[in-house]
Design a protein around this motif. Structure first.
Motif, short mmCIF file in Angstrom:
data_model
loop_
_atom_site.label_atom_id
_atom_site.label_comp_id
_atom_site.label_asym_id
_atom_site.label_seq_id
_atom_site.Cartn_x
_atom_site.Cartn_y
_atom_site.Cartn_z
N ILE A 201 31.25 39.53 36.35
CA ILE A 201 31.22 39.89 34.93
C ILE A 201 30.91 38.66 34.08
O ILE A 201 30.14 38.74 33.11
CB ILE A 201 32.55 40.55 34.51
CG1 ILE A 201 32.77 41.85 35.29
CG2 ILE A 201 32.57 40.85 33.01
CD1 ILE A 201 34.17 42.45 35.15
N TYR A 202 31.48 37.51 34.45
CA TYR A 202 31.18 36.26 33.73
C TYR A 202 29.68 35.91 33.80
O TYR A 202 29.11 35.39 32.83
CB TYR A 202 32.00 35.09 34.30
CG TYR A 202 33.28 34.81 33.56
CD1 TYR A 202 33.26 34.31 32.25
CD2 TYR A 202 34.52 35.02 34.16
CE1 TYR A 202 34.43 34.04 31.57
CE2 TYR A 202 35.71 34.75 33.49
CZ TYR A 202 35.66 34.26 32.19
OH TYR A 202 36.83 34.00 31.50
N THR A 203 29.04 36.17 34.94
CA THR A 203 27.61 35.82 35.06
C THR A 203 26.77 36.65 34.10
O THR A 203 25.75 36.18 33.58
CB THR A 203 27.09 36.00 36.49
OG1 THR A 203 27.22 37.36 36.89
CG2 THR A 203 27.80 35.09 37.46
N VAL A 204 27.20 37.90 33.84
CA VAL A 204 26.52 38.74 32.85
C VAL A 204 26.86 38.25 31.44
O VAL A 204 25.99 38.10 30.57
CB VAL A 204 26.90 40.22 33.03
CG1 VAL A 204 26.29 41.08 31.92
CG2 VAL A 204 26.45 40.73 34.39
N TYR A 205 28.14 38.00 31.21
CA TYR A 205 28.65 37.55 29.91
C TYR A 205 27.97 36.25 29.45
O TYR A 205 27.63 36.08 28.28
CB TYR A 205 30.16 37.35 30.02
CG TYR A 205 30.87 36.80 28.81
CD1 TYR A 205 30.92 37.52 27.61
CD2 TYR A 205 31.54 35.58 28.88
CE1 TYR A 205 31.59 37.02 26.50
CE2 TYR A 205 32.23 35.07 27.78
CZ TYR A 205 32.25 35.79 26.59
OH TYR A 205 32.92 35.30 25.51
N GLU A 206 27.75 35.34 30.40
CA GLU A 206 27.16 34.05 30.07
C GLU A 206 25.63 34.07 30.10
O GLU A 206 24.99 33.04 29.83
CB GLU A 206 27.68 32.99 31.06
CG GLU A 206 29.18 32.72 30.90
CD GLU A 206 29.75 31.87 32.01
OE1 GLU A 206 29.01 31.52 32.96
OE2 GLU A 206 30.96 31.56 31.95
N GLY A 207 25.03 35.23 30.41
CA GLY A 207 23.58 35.35 30.40
C GLY A 207 22.89 34.75 31.61
O GLY A 207 21.69 34.48 31.59
N VAL A 208 23.63 34.56 32.69
CA VAL A 208 23.04 34.00 33.91
C VAL A 208 22.05 34.99 34.51
O VAL A 208 20.98 34.62 35.00
CB VAL A 208 24.14 33.64 34.94
CG1 VAL A 208 23.51 33.13 36.24
CG2 VAL A 208 25.09 32.61 34.36
N ALA A 209 22.41 36.28 34.49
CA ALA A 209 21.54 37.32 35.04
C ALA A 209 21.97 38.67 34.48
O ALA A 209 23.07 38.82 33.93
CB ALA A 209 21.65 37.33 36.57
N THR A 210 21.11 39.66 34.63
CA THR A 210 21.45 41.02 34.22
C THR A 210 22.42 41.63 35.23
O THR A 210 22.55 41.15 36.36
CB THR A 210 20.21 41.91 34.15
OG1 THR A 210 19.67 42.05 35.48
CG2 THR A 210 19.16 41.33 33.21
N LYS A 211 23.06 42.71 34.82
CA LYS A 211 23.99 43.39 35.73
C LYS A 211 23.27 43.88 36.98
O LYS A 211 23.79 43.79 38.09
CB LYS A 211 24.70 44.55 35.02
CG LYS A 211 23.78 45.61 34.43
CD LYS A 211 24.57 46.67 33.68
CE LYS A 211 23.71 47.77 33.10
NZ LYS A 211 22.90 47.30 31.95
N GLU A 212 22.02 44.37 36.79
CA GLU A 212 21.25 44.86 37.94
C GLU A 212 20.95 43.72 38.91
O GLU A 212 21.04 43.89 40.13
CB GLU A 212 19.94 45.50 37.47
CG GLU A 212 20.10 46.79 36.68
CD GLU A 212 20.31 46.56 35.18
OE1 GLU A 212 20.41 47.55 34.45
OE2 GLU A 212 20.36 45.38 34.76
N ALA A 213 20.61 42.56 38.36
CA ALA A 213 20.29 41.41 39.20
C ALA A 213 21.51 40.93 39.98
O ALA A 213 21.42 40.61 41.17
CB ALA A 213 19.72 40.27 38.34
N VAL A 214 22.66 40.88 39.32
CA VAL A 214 23.89 40.46 39.99
C VAL A 214 24.20 41.39 41.15
O VAL A 214 24.51 40.94 42.27
CB VAL A 214 25.08 40.44 38.99
CG1 VAL A 214 26.40 40.20 39.73
CG2 VAL A 214 24.86 39.36 37.93
#
Length: 283
Positions: A201-214
Motif C-alpha cells: 500500500i505504501y508503494t502505491v501511496y508514495e507513487g512508486v507504482a500503480t496498484k496493478e503493477a504492484v
C-alpha cells in the motif's frame, strides 16, 4: 477427551466456513449468531459451497444432505451447555471477544474447550475473561476455510498440554495441518503477511507504482497466487488496518505503522470486496 459437538460463535464468512468443515468431518455443529438472519445467511453460504462441490462432482447429493443435517442453528448462547468445543469467530475486537468468552465460560460444561479464531489478538488476554484459562486456545483458520489447509494453534500463557493435543487432533480430523505458534501479536501468519500488504500500500501511496503493477510484480515475479492489494481487498481493508494497529500497539515499533492510504480508504468505507470497492472496484 472426545469431541462430539462443536459450537461455532459467529456465522460470517469465517464462522460458516469453520462450521462447514466440522460438519463435513462428522461433528455435530451448533452455528450461533446474535439473530436468525445472520445464522440463516451463514447456513445459505454453506449450502451454496456444498452445492458447488456437487456440481463439480466432488460430493454426492446425499452427502451434502447429510452434512447439512449435522448443523443446528442457534441464537441462544445457553446452547453452549451442549458442547465439547466452542470456536469463537466474531469480529476482531478484544472487548467483544472478552464479553463472548465470559458468557461461554458461564454456560459451557466444565470439560469444554474454548477456542478463538482471532487472527492477531492475544490468547492470554482473551483467556483472562474466563475461569478456565487452561482450556482456552487459539485456533486460527485461513480464509477460505474449506480450501486452506493451515490452522495456527496458539497457546495462551496457561493453556494446558492436554488441550493443545485435543485441538491438534481435531485439526487433523478436519484434514488440516496444525502448526504450533506462541502468543505474540499477529502470531506468524499475520505478523509476516500484513506488513507485506502494508508495504504494498505504501508503494502505491508514495507513487512508486500503480496498484496493478504492484500486484503483477508479486504474482509474476514472486509467484504469489494473487497480488497483495487484491488480497487486501479480499481480506477486508478494515481487518488489515485493525491487525496493523494490533501489531503496532503490541510491539511499539513504527515498522508496523499502518499506511495513511489504508486509513483513508477505511474512513471512506472502501473496505474491499465486501463493500464493492477497495483498491479495485467489484460489481
Amino acid at each position: 477427551m472426545e469431541i462430539k459437538t462443536v459450537m461455532v460463535v459467529g456465522a460470517g464468512q469465517m464462522g460458516s466456513g469453520i462450521a462447514q468443515v466440522h460438519a463435513q468431518a462428522g461433528f455435530h455443529v451448533i452455528l450461533h449468531d446474535v439473530n436468525e438472519q445472520a445464522v440463516t445467511k451463514g447456513l445459505v453460504g454453506i449450502e451454496k459451497n456444498l452445492h458447488r462441490q456437487v456440481e463439480k462432482g466432488r460430493l454426492a447429493e446425499e452427502d451434502k444432505t447429510t452434512i447439512l443435517s449435522r448443523i443446528e442453528k442457534s441464537i441462544d448462547i445457553t446452547n453452549a451447555k451442549k458442547t465439547d468445543l466452542i470456536i469463537e469467530a466474531a469480529v476482531e475486537n478484544m472487548e467483544i471477544k472478552a464479553k463472548i468468552f465470559g458468557q461461554l465460560d458461564e454456560h459451557a460444561p466444565s470439560h469444554a474447550i474454548l477456542a478463538t479464531n482471532t487472527s492477531s489478538l492475544p490468547i492470554t488476554e482473551i483467556a483472562a475473561a474466563t475461569k478456565r484459562p487452561e482450556q482456552v486456545i487459539g485456533m486460527h483458520f485461513m480464509n477460505p476455510v474449506p480450501v486452506m489447509k493451515l490452522v495456527e494453534i496458539i497457546r495462551g500463557l496457561q493453556t494446558s498440554d492436554a488441550v493443545y493435543e485435543v485441538i491438534s487432533a481435531v485439526s487433523e480430523t478436519l484434514g488440516k495441518t496444525a502448526v504450533e505458534v506462541n502468543d505474540f501479536p499477529g502470531f506468524v501468519s499475520n505478523r509476516i503477511l500484513m506488513p507485506m500488504i502494508n508495504e504494498a500500500i505504501y508503494t502505491v501511496y508514495e507513487g512508486v507504482a500503480t496498484k496493478e503493477a504492484v500486484d503483477e510484480v508479486m504474482k509474476l515475479g514472486m509467484n504469489h497466487p494473487m497480488g497483495p492489494l487484491t488480497l487486501a481487498d479480499f481480506i477486508g481493508l478494515d481487518t488489515c488496518l485493525y491487525i496493523m494497529e494490533t501489531l503496532h500497539d503490541g510491539f511499539g515499533d513504527d515498522k508496523y505503522r499502518p499506511c495513511p492510504l489504508l486509513r483513508k480508504y477505511v474512513k471512506a468505507g472502501w473496505l474491499g470486496k465486501k463493500t464493492g470497492r477497495g483498491f479495485y472496484e467489484y460489481n
